[in-house]
Design an enzyme around this catalytic site. Structure first.
Site: not given
Length: 210
Positions: A105, A109, A201, A204
């Site tokens: 990502r 933006t 996540d 993770d």
């Protein structure tokens, strides 16, 4: 909701999703649960595989029975969390080939940028099933679908464990031909684009990183 979105409500899948959500579930158990959930979901995702009748000699007699009719599959995990689903799905379809797509990502933006793509050379002859535990914004999935369409994959499906309404809307708007299979659709995305209530996540938690 689009007719191409299927929620798999099998009790075993729902039970494992509850264990995945629990913040006390450690990395080892989390990885095992992701793999097990993917294997269970794969039964539904491959329900439409065509069959053909063959004749087989059993120890007692000849029998007319059915086998999968030459359909070639490829599983495409979105890195890195999607890799955790591969052991489960290939346990059911060991002849499938594996491709990999990596995105990140862009922080300014929030766009999903492709950084890695390695697909089977014969992807144009295969039905592709993209796997990723979470469908959040749908940006990474749209990048993966774009790459598979560029390579002329025969068909494309997506399988995830938890999806957001925003992600589903985004993907079905841009790629209405792609079937989405999920275990549950959660409430919404928070300001950091995490699914709520979600499970945190997935990468993770799977690999014990932060």
């Amino acid at each position: 909701m689009s007719n191409n979105v299927m929620v798999i409500e099998h009790p075993l899948i729902q039970h494992k999703i509850s264990l995945l959500r629990d913040k006390m579930t450690g990395a080892k158990e989390f990885r095992e649960l992701v793999s097990e959930t993917a294997m269970l979901m794969c039964y539904e995702v491959t329900r439409d595989l065509p069959l053909k009748e063959v004749e087989i000699a059993t120890p007692l007699a000849m029998a007319k029975t059915k086998i999968i009719s030459g359909r070639k599959l490829a599983f495409i995990p979105i890195l890195r969390a999607g890799q955790g689903m591969i052991e489960g799905v290939t346990a059911l379809v060991p002849a499938a080939k594996i491709g990999h797509i990596g995105t990140f990502r862009e922080p300014n933006t929030n766009e999903s940028i492709l950084y890695y793509c390695k697909l089977p050379e014969d992807i144009s002859e295969r039905d592709a099933i993209i796997v990723d535990p979470m469908l959040a914004t749908g940006a990474s999935l749209c990048v993966a679908i774009d790459e598979l369409k560029k390579k002329n994959a025969k068909s494309i499906k997506f399988m995830c464990i938890i999806a957001s309404p925003e992600g589903i809307e985004n993907v079905t708007r841009k790629h209405p031909d792609v079937e989405i299979y999920c275990g549950v659709i959660d409430d919404y995305l928070d300001e950091n684009k995490y699914i709520v209530p979600g499970l945190g996540d997935a990468g993770d938690r799977m690999f014990g990183t932060k």
